[in-house]
Design an enzyme around this catalytic site. Structure first.
Site, PDB file in Angstrom:
ATOM      1  N   GLY A  43       0.771  -1.253   0.000  1.00 16.25           N
ATOM      2  CA  GLY A  43       0.000   0.000   0.000  1.00 16.25           C
ATOM      3  C   GLY A  43       0.791   1.286   0.000  1.00 16.25           C
ATOM      4  N   ASP A  99       0.290   3.187   4.086  1.00 20.65           N
ATOM      5  CA  ASP A  99      -0.771   3.903   3.390  1.00 20.65           C
ATOM      6  C   ASP A  99      -1.820   4.454   4.347  1.00 20.65           C
ATOM      7  OD1 ASP A  99      -1.659   1.342   4.054  1.00 20.65           O
ATOM      8  OD2 ASP A  99      -2.430   0.857   2.066  1.00 20.65           O
ATOM      9  N   ASP A 102      -5.650   1.992  10.447  1.00 23.33           N
ATOM     10  CA  ASP A 102      -7.083   1.805  10.702  1.00 23.33           C
ATOM     11  C   ASP A 102      -7.267   1.321  12.149  1.00 23.33           C
ATOM     12  OD1 ASP A 102      -9.798   1.331  10.464  1.00 23.33           O
ATOM     13  OD2 ASP A 102      -9.609  -0.387   9.136  1.00 23.33           O
ATOM     14  N   THR A 106      -1.773  -3.539  12.775  1.00 23.75           N
ATOM     15  CA  THR A 106      -0.623  -3.796  11.907  1.00 23.75           C
ATOM     16  C   THR A 106       0.606  -3.013  12.364  1.00 23.75           C
ATOM     17  OG1 THR A 106      -2.167  -4.079  10.068  1.00 23.75           O
ATOM     18  CG2 THR A 106       0.156  -3.792   9.499  1.00 23.75           C
ATOM     19  N   LEU A 107       0.456  -1.704  12.501  1.00 23.18           N
ATOM     20  CA  LEU A 107       1.625  -0.903  12.851  1.00 23.18           C
ATOM     21  C   LEU A 107       1.990  -1.003  14.325  1.00 23.18           C
ATOM     22  CD1 LEU A 107       1.578   2.213  10.568  1.00 23.18           C
ATOM     23  CD2 LEU A 107       2.773   0.054  10.351  1.00 23.18           C
ATOM     24  N   LYS A 130      -6.890   6.914   9.752  1.00 23.29           N
ATOM     25  CA  LYS A 130      -8.354   6.676   9.865  1.00 23.29           C
ATOM     26  C   LYS A 130      -8.660   6.366  11.321  1.00 23.29           C
ATOM     27  CE  LYS A 130     -10.375   3.056   7.677  1.00 23.29           C
ATOM     28  NZ  LYS A 130     -10.943   2.374   6.493  1.00 23.29           N
ATOM     29  N   ASP A 158      -5.901  -0.163  -1.995  1.00 24.34           N
ATOM     30  CA  ASP A 158      -6.677  -1.048  -2.865  1.00 24.34           C
ATOM     31  C   ASP A 158      -7.982  -1.531  -2.230  1.00 24.34           C
ATOM     32  OD1 ASP A 158      -5.354  -2.866  -0.952  1.00 24.34           O
ATOM     33  OD2 ASP A 158      -6.202  -4.437  -2.215  1.00 24.34           O
ATOM     34  N   ARG A 164      -5.289   0.650  -7.005  1.00 25.49           N
ATOM     35  CA  ARG A 164      -4.057   1.220  -6.439  1.00 25.49           C
ATOM     36  C   ARG A 164      -3.464   2.297  -7.336  1.00 25.49           C
ATOM     37  NH1 ARG A 164      -2.215  -2.055  -2.114  1.00 25.49           N
ATOM     38  NH2 ARG A 164      -2.533  -4.276  -2.384  1.00 25.49           N
TER      39      ARG A 164
HETATM   40  P1  IMP Z   1      -4.904  -1.903  10.624  1.00 24.97           P
HETATM   41  O1  IMP Z   1      -4.112  -3.011  11.241  1.00 24.97           O
HETATM   42  O2  IMP Z   1      -6.393  -2.100  10.812  1.00 24.97           O
HETATM   43  O3  IMP Z   1      -4.459  -0.523  11.054  1.00 24.97           O
HETATM   44  O4  IMP Z   1      -4.691  -2.123   9.096  1.00 24.97           O
HETATM   45  C1  IMP Z   1      -4.142  -1.241   8.241  1.00 24.97           C
HETATM   46  C2  IMP Z   1      -4.115  -1.865   6.855  1.00 24.97           C
HETATM   47  O5  IMP Z   1      -5.431  -2.253   6.447  1.00 24.97           O
HETATM   48  C3  IMP Z   1      -3.638  -0.857   5.861  1.00 24.97           C
HETATM   49  O6  IMP Z   1      -2.236  -0.924   5.690  1.00 24.97           O
HETATM   50  C4  IMP Z   1      -4.396  -1.241   4.618  1.00 24.97           C
HETATM   51  O7  IMP Z   1      -3.701  -2.209   3.871  1.00 24.97           O
HETATM   52  C5  IMP Z   1      -5.686  -1.845   5.125  1.00 24.97           C
HETATM   53  N1  IMP Z   1      -6.781  -0.840   5.133  1.00 24.97           N
HETATM   54  C6  IMP Z   1      -7.416  -0.339   6.208  1.00 24.97           C
HETATM   55  N2  IMP Z   1      -8.337   0.565   5.861  1.00 24.97           N
HETATM   56  C7  IMP Z   1      -8.284   0.647   4.500  1.00 24.97           C
HETATM   57  C8  IMP Z   1      -8.989   1.434   3.523  1.00 24.97           C
HETATM   58  O8  IMP Z   1      -9.865   2.276   3.819  1.00 24.97           O
HETATM   59  N3  IMP Z   1      -8.647   1.213   2.225  1.00 24.97           N
HETATM   60  C9  IMP Z   1      -7.690   0.326   1.839  1.00 24.97           C
HETATM   61  N4  IMP Z   1      -6.992  -0.413   2.721  1.00 24.97           N
HETATM   62  C10 IMP Z   1      -7.298  -0.257   4.037  1.00 24.97           C
HETATM   63 MG    MG Z   2      -1.225  -1.566   3.702  1.00 25.62          MG
END
Ligand code: IMP
Ligand code: MG
Length: 186
Positions: A43, A99, A102, A106-107, A130, A158, A164
């Site tokens: 991303g 990218d 959320d 992940t981070l 977000k 994506d 993308r």
């Molecule tokens: P987290 O672990 O929920 O913070 O996940 C983050 C990852 O989920 C990002 O790196 C994206 O790959 C994916 N993701 C979360 N929200 C979106 C979105 O609105 N559009 C596209 N990918 C998203």
């Molecule tokens: Mg990503």
């Protein structure tokens, strides 16, 4: 994929301005740093490419690839590294570039993994922060845009590997029901 349409949220000019301003701030904050940018694949590739070309400081660049288990649009916190970085980041100033943040899982997990490599500092830079469904507290030190909710695509982001390549950012409006697609590669 569920039936959907795209509605523009951020256009190219606005994105260019925000990326430039953010690069200026990062360049000033890391003026005396020894910086390694780690882009999270896939991303981050568009954002990272634009960001580095606007920096006025020297940086090294590496990539890692993460996958999360689970089959929903939500990340579950079980994050796997499927491609590790190759640059030694010990005593370096690491800036993780993604990218979008959320849930934060992940981070949150990945920055803890990076800490084990004994960098001098670790910060997080996301194109979009977000904030509406954060589950794990992560400090998003740098971001271009902050949104509350919605699924966005374009500029590297994506939906099932589509969109993308779009130069702007678009919000997906689902025309029937709620989508529950495979999370797969983050
Ligand atoms: P987290 O672990 O929920 O913070 O996940 C983050 C990852 O989920 C990002 O790196 C994206 O790959 C994916 N993701 C979360 N929200 C979106 C979105 O609105 N559009 C596209 N990918 C998203
Ligand atoms: Mg990503």
């Amino acid at each position: 994929m569920k039936k959907h349409r795209l509605k523009q949220l951020f256009g190219e000019d606005e994105i260019r301005k925000r990326v430039k301003a953010l690069a200026k701030k990062i360049s000033s904050d890391y003026e005396n740093g020894d910086v390694v940018l780690i882009g999270i694949l896939k991303g981050s590739f568009v954002f990272l490419a634009d960001l580095v070309r606007n920096l006025s400081i020297p940086v090294k660049i590496d990539f890692c690839r993460l996958a999360s288990y689970g089959d929903r649009t939500y990340s579950t916190g079980e994050v796997r590294v499927t491609k590790e970085i190759e640059i030694d980041v010990e005593s370096k100033d690491v800036l993780i570039v993604d990218d979008i943040v959320d849930s934060g899982h992940t981070l949150g997990v990945y920055s803890a993994l990076i800490q084990k490599k004994k960098p001098r500092s670790v910060r997080i830079c996301a194109f979009i922060d977000k904030i509406g469904r954060r589950e794990k507290k992560v400090n998003v030190d740098y971001f271009c845009f902050r949104i509350k909710e919605g699924f966005v695509v374009g500029y590297g982001l994506d939906y099932n590997e589509e969109y993308r390549h779009l130069p702007g950012v678009f919000i997906i409006e689902f025309l029937e029901g709620v989508e529950d697609h495979k999370a797969g590669d983050r």
